[in-house]
Write a protein that holds these residues in place. Structure first.
Motif, PDB file in Angstrom:
ATOM      1  N   ALA A 164      34.336  37.322  46.447  1.00 22.49           N
ATOM      2  CA  ALA A 164      35.460  38.224  46.754  1.00 22.49           C
ATOM      3  C   ALA A 164      36.766  37.561  46.352  1.00 22.49           C
ATOM      4  CB  ALA A 164      35.458  38.587  48.233  1.00 22.49           C
ATOM      5  N   THR A 165      36.830  37.127  45.104  1.00 15.01           N
ATOM      6  CA  THR A 165      38.068  36.597  44.532  1.00 15.01           C
ATOM      7  C   THR A 165      38.258  37.205  43.153  1.00 15.01           C
ATOM      8  OG1 THR A 165      37.096  34.696  43.391  1.00 15.01           O
ATOM      9  CG2 THR A 165      37.649  34.410  45.730  1.00 15.01           C
ATOM     10  N   LEU A 166      39.500  37.195  42.685  1.00 13.10           N
ATOM     11  CA  LEU A 166      39.829  37.787  41.395  1.00 13.10           C
ATOM     12  C   LEU A 166      40.876  36.915  40.710  1.00 13.10           C
ATOM     13  CD1 LEU A 166      39.558  40.110  39.351  1.00 13.10           C
ATOM     14  CD2 LEU A 166      41.182  41.422  40.751  1.00 13.10           C
ATOM     15  N   ILE A 167      40.606  36.559  39.455  1.00 12.27           N
ATOM     16  CA  ILE A 167      41.485  35.697  38.672  1.00 12.27           C
ATOM     17  C   ILE A 167      41.888  36.439  37.407  1.00 12.27           C
ATOM     18  CG2 ILE A 167      41.704  33.454  37.528  1.00 12.27           C
ATOM     19  CD1 ILE A 167      39.383  32.464  39.249  1.00 12.27           C
ATOM     20  N   ASP A 168      43.202  36.408  37.101  1.00 14.32           N
ATOM     21  CA  ASP A 168      43.696  37.050  35.885  1.00 14.32           C
ATOM     22  C   ASP A 168      43.231  36.269  34.655  1.00 14.32           C
ATOM     23  OD1 ASP A 168      44.976  38.840  34.280  1.00 14.32           O
ATOM     24  OD2 ASP A 168      47.015  38.321  34.888  1.00 14.32           O
ATOM     25  N   HIS A 169      43.404  36.878  33.478  1.00 12.92           N
ATOM     26  CA  HIS A 169      42.918  36.280  32.240  1.00 12.92           C
ATOM     27  C   HIS A 169      43.572  34.948  31.908  1.00 12.92           C
ATOM     28  CE1 HIS A 169      46.505  38.518  30.760  1.00 12.92           C
ATOM     29  NE2 HIS A 169      46.629  37.445  30.001  1.00 12.92           N
ATOM     30  N   ASP A 170      44.703  34.631  32.556  1.00  8.20           N
ATOM     31  CA  ASP A 170      45.391  33.371  32.296  1.00  8.20           C
ATOM     32  C   ASP A 170      45.156  32.327  33.385  1.00  8.20           C
ATOM     33  OD1 ASP A 170      46.811  34.512  34.361  1.00  8.20           O
ATOM     34  OD2 ASP A 170      48.745  34.486  33.335  1.00  8.20           O
ATOM     35  N   GLY A 171      44.247  32.609  34.330  1.00  3.45           N
ATOM     36  CA  GLY A 171      43.927  31.657  35.376  1.00  3.45           C
ATOM     37  C   GLY A 171      44.645  31.875  36.687  1.00  3.45           C
ATOM     38  N   LEU A 172      45.579  32.826  36.750  1.00  4.78           N
ATOM     39  CA  LEU A 172      46.301  33.101  37.990  1.00  4.78           C
ATOM     40  C   LEU A 172      45.372  33.774  39.004  1.00  4.78           C
ATOM     41  CD1 LEU A 172      48.963  33.309  39.654  1.00  4.78           C
ATOM     42  CD2 LEU A 172      49.310  35.555  38.550  1.00  4.78           C
ATOM     43  N   VAL A 173      45.253  33.194  40.184  1.00  5.03           N
ATOM     44  CA  VAL A 173      44.430  33.782  41.245  1.00  5.03           C
ATOM     45  C   VAL A 173      45.235  34.897  41.893  1.00  5.03           C
ATOM     46  CG1 VAL A 173      43.213  33.359  43.401  1.00  5.03           C
ATOM     47  CG2 VAL A 173      43.251  31.593  41.624  1.00  5.03           C
ATOM     48  N   VAL A 174      44.760  36.132  41.755  1.00  5.48           N
ATOM     49  CA  VAL A 174      45.494  37.281  42.283  1.00  5.48           C
ATOM     50  C   VAL A 174      44.891  37.818  43.572  1.00  5.48           C
ATOM     51  CG1 VAL A 174      46.352  37.948  39.999  1.00  5.48           C
ATOM     52  CG2 VAL A 174      44.183  38.893  40.821  1.00  5.48           C
ATOM     53  N   TRP A 175      43.683  37.360  43.911  1.00  6.95           N
ATOM     54  CA  TRP A 175      43.074  37.783  45.176  1.00  6.95           C
ATOM     55  C   TRP A 175      42.019  36.777  45.583  1.00  6.95           C
ATOM     56  CZ3 TRP A 175      38.005  40.570  45.522  1.00  6.95           C
ATOM     57  CH2 TRP A 175      37.683  40.925  46.839  1.00  6.95           C
ATOM     58  N   ASP A 176      42.079  36.383  46.853  1.00  5.79           N
ATOM     59  CA  ASP A 176      41.078  35.494  47.437  1.00  5.79           C
ATOM     60  C   ASP A 176      40.895  35.941  48.881  1.00  5.79           C
ATOM     61  OD1 ASP A 176      39.458  33.461  48.342  1.00  5.79           O
ATOM     62  OD2 ASP A 176      41.017  31.922  48.284  1.00  5.79           O
ATOM     63  N   GLN A 177      39.850  36.723  49.125  1.00  9.50           N
ATOM     64  CA  GLN A 177      39.635  37.282  50.455  1.00  9.50           C
ATOM     65  C   GLN A 177      39.491  36.157  51.487  1.00  9.50           C
ATOM     66  OE1 GLN A 177      39.884  40.402  51.217  1.00  9.50           O
ATOM     67  NE2 GLN A 177      39.375  40.199  53.392  1.00  9.50           N
ATOM     68  N   GLY A 178      40.396  36.134  52.462  1.00  9.78           N
ATOM     69  CA  GLY A 178      40.378  35.097  53.488  1.00  9.78           C
ATOM     70  C   GLY A 178      41.176  33.870  53.131  1.00  9.78           C
ATOM     71  N   GLY A 179      41.495  33.667  51.813  1.00  8.28           N
ATOM     72  CA  GLY A 179      42.311  32.542  51.392  1.00  8.28           C
ATOM     73  C   GLY A 179      41.554  31.230  51.336  1.00  8.28           C
ATOM     74  N   GLY A 180      42.207  30.247  50.762  1.00  9.50           N
ATOM     75  CA  GLY A 180      41.669  28.897  50.710  1.00  9.50           C
ATOM     76  C   GLY A 180      40.446  28.734  49.845  1.00  9.50           C
ATOM     77  N   GLY A 181      40.200  29.650  48.944  1.00  5.39           N
ATOM     78  CA  GLY A 181      39.040  29.568  48.074  1.00  5.39           C
ATOM     79  C   GLY A 181      37.755  30.030  48.717  1.00  5.39           C
ATOM     80  N   GLY A 182      37.852  30.511  49.965  1.00  7.30           N
ATOM     81  CA  GLY A 182      36.640  30.917  50.673  1.00  7.30           C
ATOM     82  C   GLY A 182      36.084  32.246  50.245  1.00  7.30           C
ATOM     83  N   GLY A 183      36.887  33.062  49.560  1.00  8.76           N
ATOM     84  CA  GLY A 183      36.386  34.354  49.119  1.00  8.76           C
ATOM     85  C   GLY A 183      35.225  34.249  48.158  1.00  8.76           C
ATOM     86  N   SER A 184      35.093  33.092  47.503  1.00  5.04           N
ATOM     87  CA  SER A 184      34.006  32.913  46.531  1.00  5.04           C
ATOM     88  C   SER A 184      32.635  32.833  47.189  1.00  5.04           C
ATOM     89  CB  SER A 184      34.244  31.649  45.707  1.00  5.04           C
ATOM     90  OG  SER A 184      34.324  30.511  46.542  1.00  5.04           O
ATOM     91  N   THR A 185      32.592  32.656  48.513  1.00  2.00           N
ATOM     92  CA  THR A 185      31.298  32.577  49.203  1.00  2.00           C
ATOM     93  C   THR A 185      30.790  33.933  49.659  1.00  2.00           C
ATOM     94  OG1 THR A 185      32.312  32.198  51.373  1.00  2.00           O
ATOM     95  CG2 THR A 185      31.881  30.259  50.007  1.00  2.00           C
TER      96      THR A 185
END
Length: 754
Positions: free
Chosen positions: A292-313
């Motif tokens: 549950a994270t989304l990164i733009d084509h240039d590497g900018l993180v535009v969404w991270d559900q819950g923050g702190g990189g935890g959305g990737s789990t």
């Protein structure tokens, strides 16, 4: 002076030859309608044609045992081959056709067209197809085409043309590098034709070079906007079990690393996670999804559900950290949603970018691995979720359990108990969590089924839809209407993760897809209909989410199976490791695409070179698709060439005591052939005669096209029979729709000098 008389009945007028006889359409009576006797002239400048040989005058050519006016383009068409197409055209279904757009596979073409591989352009698909080659084998026979066995690999390879040379590369995520553990990896790029390593990205962060996280799954797609696929992957651990996401170009040069709006590094938990690429802003540069994270084509993180990189789990299945998100337009608003597992998310992407992501729905049960298909044929997608030992079918628009008894959902809204209930993965153990689902038509009923690997078995699940063919393995009770049931289940072994994936390919092209799956000790191909094992190879792996895949890895027009391996002590081939590429020993598998770009691969999320489309078509609405993790070929899968040969004799060298055997090799089929078809000449009436010589066709032969292969021989003292055969042992061996027209005979040909 020399006086040259060619044959004993070969002196007549230069009018067109009506019918010279012959094996491929002539009447064989030896007569030539409309020609005068021996006092009318000579055949110098013409050719001898037919049985017996008669003169085909200058300005004509011997076609199908007849004299026809020369065709400058070399492309003949029509039922009588008497239509000469314009140069550059081909002949399909007896009509001259002008090739269309350039293509790599049929998904570059318009509906109703196929990609002609020899030409690399789109052509109308003949309907009906009268020249086809349909495989009839059951078991698969394989040979190793190449292998890369110097390193350990525990995630899927990805395949795309990342250097724009029209030949795929294979990108692999190596693991356990330098004697380290699973997370210590490197990215390596291999030549798709040979397996030779092109380059490897070292781990040198101070020099903007990053090793990979060996337990994560990589992807390829264009993030830079240059039209060539880039490589997107998770790095080795940077801090606190978290990693960067980085993108590199086709040379391995860093394009970007994941960062926050203040340009500081942004780290994610990536253990067992997979990179998913999709387009949310309708430009040429793809975005990146992890859980549950989304990164733009240039590497900018535009969404991270819950923050702190935890959305990737998000998407973690039964405690096995790491998600494998899918992207699809669930509600037909032309804006794709992210499905991270039990959660679906709506994305509002505005220029800037200004991105807002909100929950669309949440399934009330456990999290897990999703896939997308239209189960009931109503044009709207369902979500298949594998979560904590269960296979679950969800309504793609609401997240509620699917209403298998009523595609409109009306009956289930009135009576919720009618909703299709989850089904347990066979085995029953708590560790039997289940891997990412594969969706295909396994039983050739034109409707999708689901394949899932567990810790103890691989199973295919069907749905009791109207008119369904019900099977009840092992005495299972009959399913109620709308229920999920097990079509078949075969014992496997994946006790280490019980979360491996699988892929699907219809090797015979018969509409019933086969499962391609590797557990801890074996790679198997199962019949999708009943689970019959068509191929079994020892292949060791400690298993994460990896699976074998089928792709045309070397751009040779044939499909190959790619399998990764890691050493595992309790398997028959316990030290096997690396990447192995298997091809068909008999060249019978139907062809397929040259790309496999990410774990959530489906045909419509990749162009033919390996980029994400600007706007992805709905896979479940495309003819012949409605599948997930299945490679296909598209229109033209059964198109076949039909090589034929006509033998004539050139007499212009008779004054020097020689003559030319002229074999006109033509393609009357629906598919081109490359150069290299063998042409062999004999003196006599068949291949038991005296071998005179052989050569190969020098050019490709598109449908309707012909070329002449010649052999100069000493003219015989008496008229002689000559025989020619094609496609016997050439550089290429051509599977044709008709092998009965690959020979020709000319009789009583020669030069008489008096």
């Amino acid at each position: 002076m020399w006086k040259i008389t060619i044959g004993f009945l070969l002196l007549f007028s230069m009018a067109a030859c009506g019918d010279c006889g012959g094996t491929n359409g002539g009447d064989g009576d030896g007569g030539i309608d409309g020609f005068a006797g021996p006092d009318a002239g000579t055949c110098v400048g013409g050719t001898l044609c037919g049985r017996p040989a008669e003169c085909c005058p200058a300005g004509n050519e011997c076609i199908d045992g007849r004299c026809l006016p020369e065709c400058p383009s070399g492309v003949r068409c029509g039922a009588g081959l008497d239509v000469c197409c314009t140069a550059g055209d081909v002949c399909l279904a007896l009509e001259c056709e002008t090739p269309g757009d350039s293509c790599v596979d049929s998904y570059d073409c318009e509906p109703g067209e196929f990609c002609e591989p020899t030409l690399g352009q789109c052509l109308p698909q003949p309907d009906p197809l009268t020249c086809e080659h349909v495989p009839t084998f059951t078991d698969l026979s394989v040979v190793v085409e190449w292998k890369f066995d110097g390193e350990q690999i525990i995630s899927i390879p990805v395949v795309a043309d990342i250097d724009d040379d029209s030949v795929p590369e294979v990108v692999v995520n190596l693991t356990q590098m330098g004697g380290g553990s699973w997370p210590g990896g490197n990215i390596a790029v291999l030549d798709g034709q040979t397996g030779v390593e092109a380059f490897r990205i070292p781990h040198n962060p101070t020099g903007d070079e990053y090793g990979s996280h060996g337990r994560s799954t990589i992807a390829v797609g264009d993030v830079s906007g240059d039209g060539i696929p880039d490589i997107v992957y998770a790095t080795r651990v940077v801090s606190g079990s978290r990693s960067l996401i980085v993108a590199v170009d086709s040379s391995g040069t860093l394009l970007w690393k994941s960062h926050a709006s203040d340009n500081s590094d942004y780290l994610f938990t990536v253990e067992n996670a997979a990179i998913t690429l999709a387009n949310f802003d309708s430009d040429d540069q793809t975005e990146v999804v992890i859980g549950a994270t989304l990164i733009d084509h240039d590497g900018l993180v535009v969404w991270d559900q819950g923050g702190g990189g935890g959305g990737s789990t998000y998407g973690t299945n039964a405690g096995y950290t790491g998600g494998i998100s899918v992207v699809a337009d669930l509600d037909a608003d032309d804006i794709p949603e992210i499905v991270s597992g039990r959660d679906a998310w709506k994305v509002d992407w505005q220029p800037g970018p200004t991105v807002s992501v909100n929950n669309y729905w949440t399934y009330a049960g456990n999290d897990g691995y999703p896939a997308i298909a239209d189960l009931d044929g109503d044009g709207t997608p369902e979500v298949i979720l594998v979560a904590s030992t269960r296979v679950i079918a969800l309504n793609g628009q609401t997240g509620q359990l699917w209403c298998g008894v009523d595609p409109t959902d009306v009956a289930c809204l009135a009576t919720p108990s009618l909703r299709t209930q989850p089904i347990a993965i066979p085995g029953g153990a708590a560790s039997n969590r289940g891997g990412p689902p594969t969706i295909a038509d396994f039983d050739a009923d034109a409707r999708p089924e689901v394949g899932v690997a567990g810790g103890w078995a691989y199973s295919v699940y069907d749905f009791n839809r109207a008119g369904e063919d019900i099977v009840q393995p092992d005495g299972d009770p009959p399913p109620v209407a709308g229920a999920i049931f097990v079509r078949w289940s075969e014992t496997t072994q994946d006790f280490s993760s019980n979360a491996t994936g699988s892929s699907v390919f219809d090797f015979q092209g018969d509409g019933a897809a086969e499962v391609v799956y590797a557990d801890e000790c074996y790679m198997r191909v199962y019949s999708g209909t009943d689970g019959y094992v068509q191929l079994q190879l020892p292949n060791s792996s400690a298993t994460i989410h990896e699976y074998p895949l089928v792709v045309d890895v070397d751009a040779d027009g044939n499909s190959e199976i790619l399998i990764v391996a890691t050493a595992k002590g309790d398997c028959p081939d316990s030290d096997r490791h690396g990447l192995y590429v298997y091809g068909d020993a008999n060249d019978e598998w139907v062809p397929t695409r040259r790309v496999w770009t990410q774990h959530t691969y489906h045909v419509t999320n990749s162009t033919s070179i390996g980029n994400v489309p600007v706007s992805e078509s709905d896979n479940w609405l495309m003819p012949g698709l409605n599948n997930y993790r299945q490679n296909v070929q598209g229109d033209g899968v059964f198109n076949a060439p039909d090589l034929t040969v006509g033998l004539s004799v050139g007499v212009d060298k008779c004054a020097g005591g020689q003559m030319d055997l002229l074999a006109r090799v033509s393609n009357l089929g629906a598919l081109g052939v490359p150069p290299g078809v063998a042409v062999t000449f004999y003196a006599g009436s068949d291949a038991g005669g005296t071998l005179l010589g052989s050569d190969f066709t020098p050019v490709p032969l598109l449908p309707g096209q012909s070329t002449v292969v010649s052999l100069t021989i000493t003219a015989p003292v008496n008229e002689t029979d000559y025989f020619v055969v094609i496609d016997g042992s050439g550089v290429v061996t051509v599977p044709e729709c008709d092998d009965a027209n690959n020979t020709d005979l000319i009789t009583e040909a020669g030069c008489i000098i008096d």
